[in-house]
Design a protein around this motif. Structure first.
Motif, PDB file in Angstrom:
ATOM      1  N   LYS A 117       0.838  -1.205   0.000  1.00  0.00           N
ATOM      2  CA  LYS A 117       0.000   0.000   0.000  1.00  0.00           C
ATOM      3  C   LYS A 117       0.868   1.248   0.000  1.00  0.00           C
ATOM      4  O   LYS A 117       0.544   2.232  -0.663  1.00  0.00           O
ATOM      5  CB  LYS A 117      -0.899   0.042   1.236  1.00  0.00           C
ATOM      6  N   ARG A 118       1.970   1.210   0.761  1.00  0.00           N
ATOM      7  CA  ARG A 118       2.875   2.354   0.825  1.00  0.00           C
ATOM      8  C   ARG A 118       3.507   2.599  -0.536  1.00  0.00           C
ATOM      9  O   ARG A 118       3.722   3.730  -0.932  1.00  0.00           O
ATOM     10  CB  ARG A 118       3.937   2.122   1.893  1.00  0.00           C
ATOM     11  N   GLY A 119       3.846   1.504  -1.215  1.00  0.00           N
ATOM     12  CA  GLY A 119       4.261   1.624  -2.608  1.00  0.00           C
ATOM     13  C   GLY A 119       5.742   1.712  -2.904  1.00  0.00           C
ATOM     14  O   GLY A 119       6.122   1.855  -4.056  1.00  0.00           O
ATOM     15  N   TYR A 120       6.592   1.636  -1.904  1.00  0.00           N
ATOM     16  CA  TYR A 120       8.029   1.690  -2.172  1.00  0.00           C
ATOM     17  C   TYR A 120       8.792   0.975  -1.066  1.00  0.00           C
ATOM     18  O   TYR A 120       8.276   0.751   0.013  1.00  0.00           O
ATOM     19  CB  TYR A 120       8.527   3.128  -2.291  1.00  0.00           C
ATOM     20  N   CYS A 121      10.033   0.624  -1.376  1.00  0.00           N
ATOM     21  CA  CYS A 121      10.904  -0.041  -0.414  1.00  0.00           C
ATOM     22  C   CYS A 121      11.704   1.014   0.347  1.00  0.00           C
ATOM     23  O   CYS A 121      12.337   1.882  -0.261  1.00  0.00           O
ATOM     24  CB  CYS A 121      11.849  -0.990  -1.143  1.00  0.00           C
ATOM     25  N   CYS A 122      11.698   0.937   1.669  1.00  0.00           N
ATOM     26  CA  CYS A 122      12.440   1.891   2.506  1.00  0.00           C
ATOM     27  C   CYS A 122      13.885   1.448   2.734  1.00  0.00           C
ATOM     28  O   CYS A 122      14.671   2.164   3.332  1.00  0.00           O
ATOM     29  CB  CYS A 122      11.736   2.084   3.839  1.00  0.00           C
ATOM     30  N   LYS A 123      14.228   0.236   2.284  1.00  0.00           N
ATOM     31  CA  LYS A 123      15.577  -0.319   2.384  1.00  0.00           C
ATOM     32  C   LYS A 123      16.056  -0.480   3.829  1.00  0.00           C
ATOM     33  O   LYS A 123      17.222  -0.312   4.129  1.00  0.00           O
ATOM     34  CB  LYS A 123      16.550   0.501   1.555  1.00  0.00           C
TER      35      LYS A 123
END
Length: 58
Positions: A24-30
Motif C-alpha cells: 500500500k505504501r508503494g516503495y521499499c524503505c531499504k
C-alpha cells in the motif's frame, strides 16, 4: 491502519508491518523489513521482487 491487516504486535509488543502495508505504501524503505515484498536485504543482499511491474512499451 488496521491491526492484523497492516501490522501486528510481536511477542515483545513491537509493531511489525505486513507485506500488505508495504505494498500500500508503494516503495521499499531499504530497512530490511521482515515482510518486505521486494525482498530487500534477503538473498545475500540481492534485491529481487515477488511482484512484477509491467512497463509500458516504447
Amino acid at each position: 491502519m488496521e491491526e492484523g491487516v497492516d501490522y501486528y504486535l510481536n511477542e515483545n509488543g513491537l509493531m511489525v508491518f505486513t507485506a500488505a502495508y508495504h505494498l500500500k505504501r508503494g516503495y521499499c524503505c531499504k530497512n530490511k523489513c521482515k515482510h518486505c515484498p521486494w525482498n530487500f536485504g534477503k538473498d545475500g543482499g540481492r534485491k529481487t521482487s515477488k511482484i512484477q511491474i509491467k512497463s509500458k512499451p516504447k
